[in-house]
Motif scaffolding. Structure first.
Motif, PDB file in Angstrom:
ATOM      1  N   ALA A   1       1.070  -1.442   0.043  1.00  0.00           N
ATOM      2  CA  ALA A   1       0.024   0.082   0.017  1.00  0.00           C
ATOM      3  C   ALA A   1       0.800   1.334   0.180  1.00  0.00           C
ATOM      4  CB  ALA A   1      -1.051   0.176   1.335  1.00  0.00           C
ATOM      5  N   GLY A   2       1.976   1.268   0.736  1.00  0.00           N
ATOM      6  CA  GLY A   2       2.988   2.356   0.609  1.00  0.00           C
ATOM      7  C   GLY A   2       3.333   2.632  -0.651  1.00  0.00           C
ATOM      8  N   ALA A   3       3.716   1.488  -1.365  1.00  0.00           N
ATOM      9  CA  ALA A   3       4.504   1.603  -2.723  1.00  0.00           C
ATOM     10  C   ALA A   3       3.232   1.981  -3.620  1.00  0.00           C
ATOM     11  CB  ALA A   3       4.784   0.354  -3.209  1.00  0.00           C
ATOM     12  N   VAL A   4       2.132   1.822  -3.464  1.00  0.00           N
ATOM     13  CA  VAL A   4       0.947   2.223  -4.324  1.00  0.00           C
ATOM     14  C   VAL A   4       0.865   3.788  -3.995  1.00  0.00           C
ATOM     15  CG1 VAL A   4      -1.589   2.201  -4.927  1.00  0.00           C
ATOM     16  CG2 VAL A   4      -0.280   0.266  -4.170  1.00  0.00           C
ATOM     17  N   VAL A   5       0.943   4.204  -2.653  1.00  0.00           N
ATOM     18  CA  VAL A   5       1.053   5.852  -2.632  1.00  0.00           C
ATOM     19  C   VAL A   5       2.181   6.401  -3.240  1.00  0.00           C
ATOM     20  CG1 VAL A   5       0.979   7.336  -0.696  1.00  0.00           C
ATOM     21  CG2 VAL A   5      -0.515   5.365  -0.527  1.00  0.00           C
ATOM     22  N   ALA A   6       3.106   5.845  -3.072  1.00  0.00           N
ATOM     23  CA  ALA A   6       4.517   6.476  -3.713  1.00  0.00           C
ATOM     24  C   ALA A   6       4.179   6.454  -5.216  1.00  0.00           C
ATOM     25  CB  ALA A   6       5.760   5.578  -3.427  1.00  0.00           C
ATOM     26  N   VAL A   7       3.874   5.831  -5.686  1.00  0.00           N
ATOM     27  CA  VAL A   7       3.677   5.597  -7.362  1.00  0.00           C
ATOM     28  C   VAL A   7       2.357   6.789  -7.651  1.00  0.00           C
ATOM     29  CG1 VAL A   7       4.766   3.798  -7.833  1.00  0.00           C
ATOM     30  CG2 VAL A   7       2.377   3.966  -7.781  1.00  0.00           C
ATOM     31  N   HIS A   8       1.550   7.195  -6.755  1.00  0.00           N
ATOM     32  CA  HIS A   8       0.302   8.077  -6.795  1.00  0.00           C
ATOM     33  C   HIS A   8       0.430   9.131  -5.720  1.00  0.00           C
ATOM     34  CE1 HIS A   8      -1.055   4.010  -8.816  1.00  0.00           C
ATOM     35  NE2 HIS A   8      -1.639   5.075  -9.660  1.00  0.00           N
ATOM     36  N   PRO A   9       1.641   9.983  -5.725  1.00  0.00           N
ATOM     37  CA  PRO A   9       1.540  10.960  -4.678  1.00  0.00           C
ATOM     38  C   PRO A   9       0.735  12.286  -4.663  1.00  0.00           C
ATOM     39  CG  PRO A   9       3.370  11.162  -6.041  1.00  0.00           C
ATOM     40  CD  PRO A   9       2.707   9.960  -6.392  1.00  0.00           C
ATOM     41  N   ALA A  10       0.219  12.342  -5.664  1.00  0.00           N
ATOM     42  CA  ALA A  10      -0.733  13.570  -6.022  1.00  0.00           C
ATOM     43  C   ALA A  10      -2.141  13.203  -5.606  1.00  0.00           C
ATOM     44  CB  ALA A  10      -0.789  13.864  -7.722  1.00  0.00           C
ATOM     45  N   ALA A  11      -2.364  11.797  -5.454  1.00  0.00           N
ATOM     46  CA  ALA A  11      -3.691  11.242  -5.177  1.00  0.00           C
ATOM     47  C   ALA A  11      -4.044  11.949  -3.732  1.00  0.00           C
ATOM     48  CB  ALA A  11      -3.820  10.209  -5.345  1.00  0.00           C
TER      49      ALA A  11
ATOM     50  N   LEU B   1       0.182  -1.598  -8.571  1.00  0.00           N
ATOM     51  CA  LEU B   1       1.058  -0.161  -8.855  1.00  0.00           C
ATOM     52  C   LEU B   1       0.525   0.414 -10.338  1.00  0.00           C
ATOM     53  CD1 LEU B   1       4.612  -1.598  -8.264  1.00  0.00           C
ATOM     54  CD2 LEU B   1       3.038  -0.129  -6.783  1.00  0.00           C
ATOM     55  N   ARG B   2       0.010  -0.214 -11.262  1.00  0.00           N
ATOM     56  CA  ARG B   2      -0.488   0.440 -12.220  1.00  0.00           C
ATOM     57  C   ARG B   2      -1.763  -0.072 -12.496  1.00  0.00           C
ATOM     58  NH1 ARG B   2       1.335   3.025 -16.864  1.00  0.00           N
ATOM     59  NH2 ARG B   2       0.341   2.496 -18.890  1.00  0.00           N
ATOM     60  N   PRO B   3      -2.911   0.161 -11.917  1.00  0.00           N
ATOM     61  CA  PRO B   3      -4.252  -0.202 -11.992  1.00  0.00           C
ATOM     62  C   PRO B   3      -4.832   0.455 -13.257  1.00  0.00           C
ATOM     63  CG  PRO B   3      -4.358   1.487 -10.383  1.00  0.00           C
ATOM     64  CD  PRO B   3      -2.842   1.309 -10.645  1.00  0.00           C
ATOM     65  N   ARG B   4      -5.445  -0.742 -14.078  1.00  0.00           N
ATOM     66  CA  ARG B   4      -6.135  -0.406 -15.068  1.00  0.00           C
ATOM     67  C   ARG B   4      -7.354  -1.361 -15.440  1.00  0.00           C
ATOM     68  NH1 ARG B   4      -3.165   3.152 -14.694  1.00  0.00           N
ATOM     69  NH2 ARG B   4      -1.796   4.382 -16.153  1.00  0.00           N
TER      70      ARG B   4
ATOM     71  N   LEU C   1      -7.257   1.715  -7.383  1.00  0.00           N
ATOM     72  CA  LEU C   1      -7.905   2.296  -8.044  1.00  0.00           C
ATOM     73  C   LEU C   1      -8.496   3.700  -7.565  1.00  0.00           C
ATOM     74  CD1 LEU C   1     -10.484  -0.549  -9.249  1.00  0.00           C
ATOM     75  CD2 LEU C   1      -8.739   0.241 -10.735  1.00  0.00           C
ATOM     76  N   SER C   2      -8.910   3.735  -6.481  1.00  0.00           N
ATOM     77  CA  SER C   2      -9.036   5.164  -5.941  1.00  0.00           C
ATOM     78  C   SER C   2      -7.867   6.379  -6.079  1.00  0.00           C
ATOM     79  CB  SER C   2      -9.701   5.038  -4.536  1.00  0.00           C
ATOM     80  OG  SER C   2      -8.684   4.532  -3.688  1.00  0.00           O
ATOM     81  N   LEU C   3      -6.805   5.779  -5.724  1.00  0.00           N
ATOM     82  CA  LEU C   3      -5.530   6.662  -6.101  1.00  0.00           C
ATOM     83  C   LEU C   3      -5.131   6.774  -7.335  1.00  0.00           C
ATOM     84  CD1 LEU C   3      -2.916   5.343  -3.268  1.00  0.00           C
ATOM     85  CD2 LEU C   3      -4.736   7.086  -3.069  1.00  0.00           C
ATOM     86  N   ALA C   4      -5.506   6.177  -8.169  1.00  0.00           N
ATOM     87  CA  ALA C   4      -5.424   6.268  -9.550  1.00  0.00           C
ATOM     88  C   ALA C   4      -6.610   7.150 -10.341  1.00  0.00           C
ATOM     89  CB  ALA C   4      -5.102   4.884 -10.372  1.00  0.00           C
TER      90      ALA C   4
END
Length: 511
Positions: free
Chosen positions: A42-52, A204-207, A93-96
């Motif tokens: 989860a921390g890694a997901v936040v790191a790749v979407h910092p603007a979210a 990390l790259r949710p699509r 998905l929410s962070l993306a």
């Protein structure tokens, strides 16, 4: 260029997560490490979407995710892992910025996301190669690999000949153990790495997969060319499925359900004698599951008959009959629960019977929500979302319930040996639960012998479990509590070698 750099950075993070998963999980017991890995991911997901996280309440999404991950701290099971996996998908998905705002649509997104996980990395890798080629990046070609085949092959032949001719080279070659080198290449471990890479890359790259329209829309200029519907067909549909048919069906259905409810009230609760050769347990067991199927069919009929905006949904008499019929269905489900409770009182508790209790409760709540949907004039999407919320809350709560201990305690307390009624205890079934059933078995043996007796197999199970829990990776809150109980056991006494055989157990088909 930005997408190329983004791919490289995310790939590096994914490789680090794969290495962490290898350290935590491969050939290791699963415990608190699952929660730790989920938090790091989860921390890694936040790191790749910092603007979210630039929102008025940036802590809200991580806090909700932490609540969803709490069952992993209680116990690692298929249910708790499933809850955590769904929560991680929703979080990514929410962070993306790709998460829908309605629960029913979120469920559809999850259903589309999970099957596409294995192919997500492959598709992105192909796109990365195209991007690298566009920006002039060098890429590995098969020809550049093929040119090394002949030199390396002949080089190996020459090295072998030199080893036969030169004892020093032969000694160096003898130091190379090819079997040990092959042992380092473990296919199972490589498969584990690939599975973890596919899963973390999808987060990390949710699509979501895109589907092309397979059936073209009809052209407007051909609308007039369509053959007109036969009026006779509409007449038949209006007669068979129209307002009058639904009204008569509801009257018949209410009468049949009232008959069934009356029979239950007479035989199960009123004390009326059953027909010869039929026991109350058999009567209870035969009706528990078919009545649930009946309730589900009734729910489907109600949803089809009272579609929002239809003529039948606005008729007051039909609405009252539907209310009465759904209420009878709820009573029917409650009767099924009581039937199952009577059967369990005779034939003990199993996992499948607990699942039946949960399922019946969900069916009853779904019927109540149908009444709410009709009374409030809501859509079927609202009904689906409400049922999905109820199901999610139920499964989340089940993650914190130790069903194995519940079954063991219930079966011991209601066994023939402990209570004087019911069925003899099936100790082998409880032993299949592992160490979690030992406290209940201790009470059973204490009641039988007057002192804390244990069998060799139970003693070995306890020792193995405590030794397993000494590994920090296997820690969980539930396991920690059980170890505390096992450590407090007093002096144990092994039974004499000759033990009377336990009485035969009744057939229990639905474990």
């Amino acid at each position: 260029m930005t997408s190329f750099v983004s791919f490289c950075s995310r790939f590096g993070i994914a490789v680090l997560l794969v290495a962490l998963a290898d350290f935590l999980f491969y050939a290791q017991p699963a415990g608190i490490t699952v929660l730790l890995f989920a938090i790091v991911t989860a921390g890694a997901v936040v790191a790749v979407h910092p603007a979210a996280l630039n929102s008025p309440m940036p802590w809200l999404k991580p806090a909700c995710l932490l609540v969803a991950l709490l069952p992993l701290a209680e116990n690692v099971s298929a249910l708790s892992v499933s809850v955590a996996l769904v929560a991680m998908v929703v979080f990514a998905l929410s962070l993306a910025g790709r998460l829908q705002h309605r629960i029913a649509r979120i469920a559809g997104q999850i259903a589309l996301f999970l099957p596409a996980v294995p192919l997500r990395f492959i598709r992105d890798f192909i796109r990365w190669r195209k991007t690298a080629r566009r920006f002039g990046r060098r890429r590995i070609r098969f020809a550049s690999i093929a040119v090394w085949v002949m030199p390396l092959t002949l080089g190996a032949v020459f090295l072998t000949l030199f080893g036969a001719a030169n004892p020093v080279i032969d000694y160096w070659l003898s130091l190379i153990d090819l079997m040990k080198l092959l042992d380092l290449i473990q296919l199972a471990r490589i498969a584990f790495w690939l599975v973890v890479l596919a899963c973390v890359w999808a987060l990390l790259r949710p699509r979501l997969p895109r589907f092309r329209r397979l059936i073209p829309r009809p052209r407007q200029n051909l609308a007039g060319a369509q053959p007109a519907a036969k009026p006779e067909r509409h007449v038949v549909e209006d007669i068979v499925f129209g307002k009058g048919a639904i009204l008569r069906a509801l009257i018949v259905f209410n009468a049949l359900f009232a008959l069934q409810t009356g029979l239950d009230a007479a035989y199960l609760w009123g004390g009326v004698a059953l027909p010869d050769g039929m026991s109350y347990a058999a009567y209870a067991h035969r009706g528990a599951y078919p009545l649930i199927v009946t309730a589900l069919l009734a729910a489907g009929f109600v949803l089809a008959a009272l579609r929002p905006g239809s003529e039948t949904s606005s008729d007051p008499l039909i609405r009252r009959l539907v209310y009465a019929w759904v209420a009878q269905n709820i009573v029917l489900v409650i009767s099924s629960i009581l039937r199952l409770d009577l059967y369990i009182g005779v034939y003990a508790l199993t996992y499948w019977r607990i699942a039946a209790f949960v399922w019946m409760g969900l069916v009853a709540s779904g019927l109540a929500l149908i009444i709410a949907r009709i009374a409030l004039g809501k859509s079927n999407e609202w009904l689906f979302s409400a049922n999905l919320l109820t199901l999610s809350a139920t499964l989340y709560a089940c993650c914190f319930i130790n069903f194995a201990a519940m079954i063991a305690n219930f079966n011991v307390d209601h066994s023939l040996e402990m209570s004087g009624s019911g069925t003899p205890l099936d100790a082998e079934y409880l032993r299949s639960f592992g160490a979690v059933a030992l406290p209940a078995l201790d009470r059973y043996y204490m009641h039988q012998t007057g002192h804390l007796t244990t069998w060799v197999v139970d003693l070995q199970t306890a020792d193995d479990y405590v030794a397993e829990q000494k590994k920090w990776r296997a820690w969980s809150f539930r396991a920690w509590r059980l170890v505390q109980v096992l450590d407090k056991r007093g002096p144990l006494v092994l039974p004499p070698p000759q033990q009377p055989t336990q009485p035969s157990q009744p057939s229990v088909p639905d474990r």
